[in-house]
Design a protein around this motif. Sequence first.
Motif, PDB file in Angstrom:
ATOM      1  N   ILE A   1      49.154  29.643  54.499  1.00 37.71           N
ATOM      2  CA  ILE A   1      48.514  28.889  53.409  1.00 37.71           C
ATOM      3  C   ILE A   1      47.327  28.148  53.996  1.00 37.71           C
ATOM      4  O   ILE A   1      47.488  27.320  54.897  1.00 37.71           O
ATOM      5  CB  ILE A   1      49.494  27.895  52.743  1.00 37.71           C
ATOM      6  CG1 ILE A   1      50.689  28.638  52.113  1.00 37.71           C
ATOM      7  CG2 ILE A   1      48.765  27.081  51.680  1.00 37.71           C
ATOM      8  CD1 ILE A   1      51.941  28.617  52.927  1.00 37.71           C
ATOM      9  N   ASN A   2      46.144  28.454  53.517  1.00 38.35           N
ATOM     10  CA  ASN A   2      44.912  27.815  53.967  1.00 38.35           C
ATOM     11  C   ASN A   2      44.468  26.780  52.942  1.00 38.35           C
ATOM     12  O   ASN A   2      44.378  27.093  51.753  1.00 38.35           O
ATOM     13  CB  ASN A   2      43.811  28.857  54.153  1.00 38.35           C
ATOM     14  CG  ASN A   2      44.155  29.872  55.218  1.00 38.35           C
ATOM     15  OD1 ASN A   2      44.738  29.536  56.244  1.00 38.35           O
ATOM     16  ND2 ASN A   2      43.803  31.137  54.988  1.00 38.35           N
ATOM     17  N   THR A   3      44.206  25.567  53.393  1.00 38.57           N
ATOM     18  CA  THR A   3      43.765  24.530  52.460  1.00 38.57           C
ATOM     19  C   THR A   3      42.286  24.697  52.150  1.00 38.57           C
ATOM     20  O   THR A   3      41.434  24.589  53.025  1.00 38.57           O
ATOM     21  CB  THR A   3      44.020  23.128  53.025  1.00 38.57           C
ATOM     22  OG1 THR A   3      45.423  22.961  53.257  1.00 38.57           O
ATOM     23  CG2 THR A   3      43.544  22.054  52.045  1.00 38.57           C
ATOM     24  N   SER A   4      42.002  24.976  50.888  1.00 43.78           N
ATOM     25  CA  SER A   4      40.629  24.991  50.384  1.00 43.78           C
ATOM     26  C   SER A   4      40.431  23.696  49.591  1.00 43.78           C
ATOM     27  O   SER A   4      40.773  22.620  50.085  1.00 43.78           O
ATOM     28  CB  SER A   4      40.375  26.242  49.537  1.00 43.78           C
ATOM     29  OG  SER A   4      39.051  26.245  49.033  1.00 43.78           O
ATOM     30  N   SER A   5      39.938  23.785  48.369  1.00 43.38           N
ATOM     31  CA  SER A   5      39.650  22.585  47.573  1.00 43.38           C
ATOM     32  C   SER A   5      39.172  23.021  46.204  1.00 43.38           C
ATOM     33  O   SER A   5      38.727  24.171  46.016  1.00 43.38           O
ATOM     34  CB  SER A   5      38.553  21.763  48.265  1.00 43.38           C
ATOM     35  OG  SER A   5      38.079  20.723  47.435  1.00 43.38           O
ATOM     36  N   ILE A   6      39.210  22.094  45.242  1.00 45.73           N
ATOM     37  CA  ILE A   6      38.516  22.388  43.988  1.00 45.73           C
ATOM     38  C   ILE A   6      37.023  22.551  44.245  1.00 45.73           C
ATOM     39  O   ILE A   6      36.327  23.238  43.492  1.00 45.73           O
ATOM     40  CB  ILE A   6      38.762  21.316  42.907  1.00 45.73           C
ATOM     41  CG1 ILE A   6      38.474  19.903  43.424  1.00 45.73           C
ATOM     42  CG2 ILE A   6      40.160  21.422  42.345  1.00 45.73           C
ATOM     43  CD1 ILE A   6      38.486  18.849  42.332  1.00 45.73           C
ATOM     44  N   ALA A   7      36.536  21.963  45.352  1.00 45.94           N
ATOM     45  CA  ALA A   7      35.139  22.170  45.743  1.00 45.94           C
ATOM     46  C   ALA A   7      34.909  23.567  46.299  1.00 45.94           C
ATOM     47  O   ALA A   7      33.778  23.942  46.587  1.00 45.94           O
ATOM     48  CB  ALA A   7      34.725  21.127  46.783  1.00 45.94           C
ATOM     49  N   GLY A   8      35.978  24.350  46.443  1.00 43.80           N
ATOM     50  CA  GLY A   8      35.862  25.758  46.774  1.00 43.80           C
ATOM     51  C   GLY A   8      35.817  26.632  45.538  1.00 43.80           C
ATOM     52  O   GLY A   8      35.666  27.844  45.631  1.00 43.80           O
ATOM     53  N   LYS A   9      35.952  26.015  44.374  1.00 41.81           N
ATOM     54  CA  LYS A   9      35.852  26.722  43.097  1.00 41.81           C
ATOM     55  C   LYS A   9      34.663  26.253  42.268  1.00 41.81           C
ATOM     56  O   LYS A   9      34.084  27.025  41.501  1.00 41.81           O
ATOM     57  CB  LYS A   9      37.141  26.522  42.285  1.00 41.81           C
ATOM     58  CG  LYS A   9      38.361  27.253  42.842  1.00 41.81           C
ATOM     59  CD  LYS A   9      39.611  26.910  42.040  1.00 41.81           C
ATOM     60  CE  LYS A   9      40.805  27.763  42.455  1.00 41.81           C
ATOM     61  NZ  LYS A   9      40.795  29.111  41.890  1.00 41.81           N
ATOM     62  N   VAL A  10      34.319  24.968  42.423  1.00 42.18           N
ATOM     63  CA  VAL A  10      33.221  24.360  41.676  1.00 42.18           C
ATOM     64  C   VAL A  10      32.391  23.527  42.652  1.00 42.18           C
ATOM     65  O   VAL A  10      32.942  22.682  43.362  1.00 42.18           O
ATOM     66  CB  VAL A  10      33.746  23.450  40.543  1.00 42.18           C
ATOM     67  CG1 VAL A  10      32.578  22.818  39.781  1.00 42.18           C
ATOM     68  CG2 VAL A  10      34.644  24.236  39.602  1.00 42.18           C
ATOM     69  N   GLY A  11      31.093  23.752  42.696  1.00 36.70           N
ATOM     70  CA  GLY A  11      30.246  22.997  43.616  1.00 36.70           C
ATOM     71  C   GLY A  11      30.094  21.544  43.205  1.00 36.70           C
ATOM     72  O   GLY A  11      30.093  21.219  42.011  1.00 36.70           O
ATOM     73  N   PHE A  12      29.971  20.666  44.203  1.00 41.44           N
ATOM     74  CA  PHE A  12      29.759  19.243  43.975  1.00 41.44           C
ATOM     75  C   PHE A  12      28.418  18.835  44.583  1.00 41.44           C
ATOM     76  O   PHE A  12      28.096  19.245  45.709  1.00 41.44           O
ATOM     77  CB  PHE A  12      30.860  18.413  44.640  1.00 41.44           C
ATOM     78  CG  PHE A  12      32.150  18.356  43.872  1.00 41.44           C
ATOM     79  CD1 PHE A  12      32.482  17.245  43.117  1.00 41.44           C
ATOM     80  CD2 PHE A  12      33.039  19.424  43.904  1.00 41.44           C
ATOM     81  CE1 PHE A  12      33.673  17.180  42.423  1.00 41.44           C
ATOM     82  CE2 PHE A  12      34.232  19.376  43.218  1.00 41.44           C
ATOM     83  CZ  PHE A  12      34.554  18.253  42.465  1.00 41.44           C
ATOM     84  N   PRO A  13      27.615  18.027  43.893  1.00 46.07           N
ATOM     85  CA  PRO A  13      26.353  17.561  44.476  1.00 46.07           C
ATOM     86  C   PRO A  13      26.604  16.725  45.727  1.00 46.07           C
ATOM     87  O   PRO A  13      27.605  16.011  45.813  1.00 46.07           O
ATOM     88  CB  PRO A  13      25.727  16.713  43.359  1.00 46.07           C
ATOM     89  CG  PRO A  13      26.878  16.292  42.494  1.00 46.07           C
ATOM     90  CD  PRO A  13      27.842  17.441  42.556  1.00 46.07           C
ATOM     91  N   ASN A  14      25.718  16.850  46.690  1.00 44.08           N
ATOM     92  CA  ASN A  14      25.798  16.151  47.970  1.00 44.08           C
ATOM     93  C   ASN A  14      26.972  16.607  48.832  1.00 44.08           C
ATOM     94  O   ASN A  14      27.296  15.985  49.843  1.00 44.08           O
ATOM     95  CB  ASN A  14      25.853  14.624  47.771  1.00 44.08           C
ATOM     96  CG  ASN A  14      24.638  14.107  47.036  1.00 44.08           C
ATOM     97  OD1 ASN A  14      23.514  14.424  47.407  1.00 44.08           O
ATOM     98  ND2 ASN A  14      24.864  13.354  45.977  1.00 44.08           N
ATOM     99  N   LEU A  15      27.601  17.695  48.430  1.00 47.72           N
ATOM    100  CA  LEU A  15      28.691  18.281  49.199  1.00 47.72           C
ATOM    101  C   LEU A  15      28.476  19.786  49.367  1.00 47.72           C
ATOM    102  O   LEU A  15      29.432  20.561  49.410  1.00 47.72           O
ATOM    103  CB  LEU A  15      30.031  18.026  48.509  1.00 47.72           C
ATOM    104  CG  LEU A  15      30.613  16.614  48.587  1.00 47.72           C
ATOM    105  CD1 LEU A  15      31.824  16.481  47.668  1.00 47.72           C
ATOM    106  CD2 LEU A  15      31.021  16.271  50.021  1.00 47.72           C
TER     107      LEU A  15
END
Length: 264
Positions: A142-156
């Motif tokens: 199990i690899n930890t990704s993020s909701i930021a791996g599905k939807v881009g976030f500004p400044n990230l």
Amino acid sequence: MADSQFSLSERVALVTGGGRGIGAGIAKALAEAGADVLIADYNVALAEEGAAAVASLGRKSEAIVVDVRKPESVQAMIDSIEKTWGQLDIAVNNAGVVSLGGIEDLSVEQWDDLIDVNLRGVFLCCQAEIRLMRKARFGRIINTSSIAGKVGFPNLSHYSASKFGVIGFTNAIAKEVAKEGITVNALCPGIVATGMWRGETGLSGLWALPGETEEQSWARHQQSFLPQGEAQTPEDMGQMVVYMACAPHLTGQALAVDGGFSLG
């Protein structure tokens, strides 16, 4: 997760970054499901703290110091696990870092440092883990990704790039090992009240509006981002990891525990 179908008795699990935050919640859930849980961290004190927490639940544990950016350190960890424990059934590649930076201000060093841990580290760990799991023809990664791996976030942008990368990498290698008894999935946490989000240097502090306290910013982000209106917990992530570790036909997936955020 007390149901027998979610029992991990006689399984040996590894959690990188398991000494605090989401990693600690995952380690706790695995131990409560019956697994012996090894805690790996760059910080020896955090590794020891995590191992002690597992031991307090009546399961065997070990603190392992590892630098997931370095292939020799990762391979030494896996070699030690094979020698001492004789097996590695579950591997949760959770170690990660985060920083903020707008696209014009983001330095090459920031980019490289974050990618080295979040993406290179997952690659190196999976590579070494699969070599061992193939011998047993069994494994759950199990690899930890993020909701930021599905939807881009500004400044990230660099963080999102690393986490999108984890999902693509996970899907690809899942297909490579699919007939060898090994499953590979990605966990995508939502907004969790750990160091990434909370505090003046966390996202809720850095993204506070003028005159807004960190606490007010935290409350606003929960309401604005999450259909359920409340943050997720490390325990939520642990429950999903236990499920992934028990599901023989779940592979190549990126499952979000995010209160509905990624529903769109």
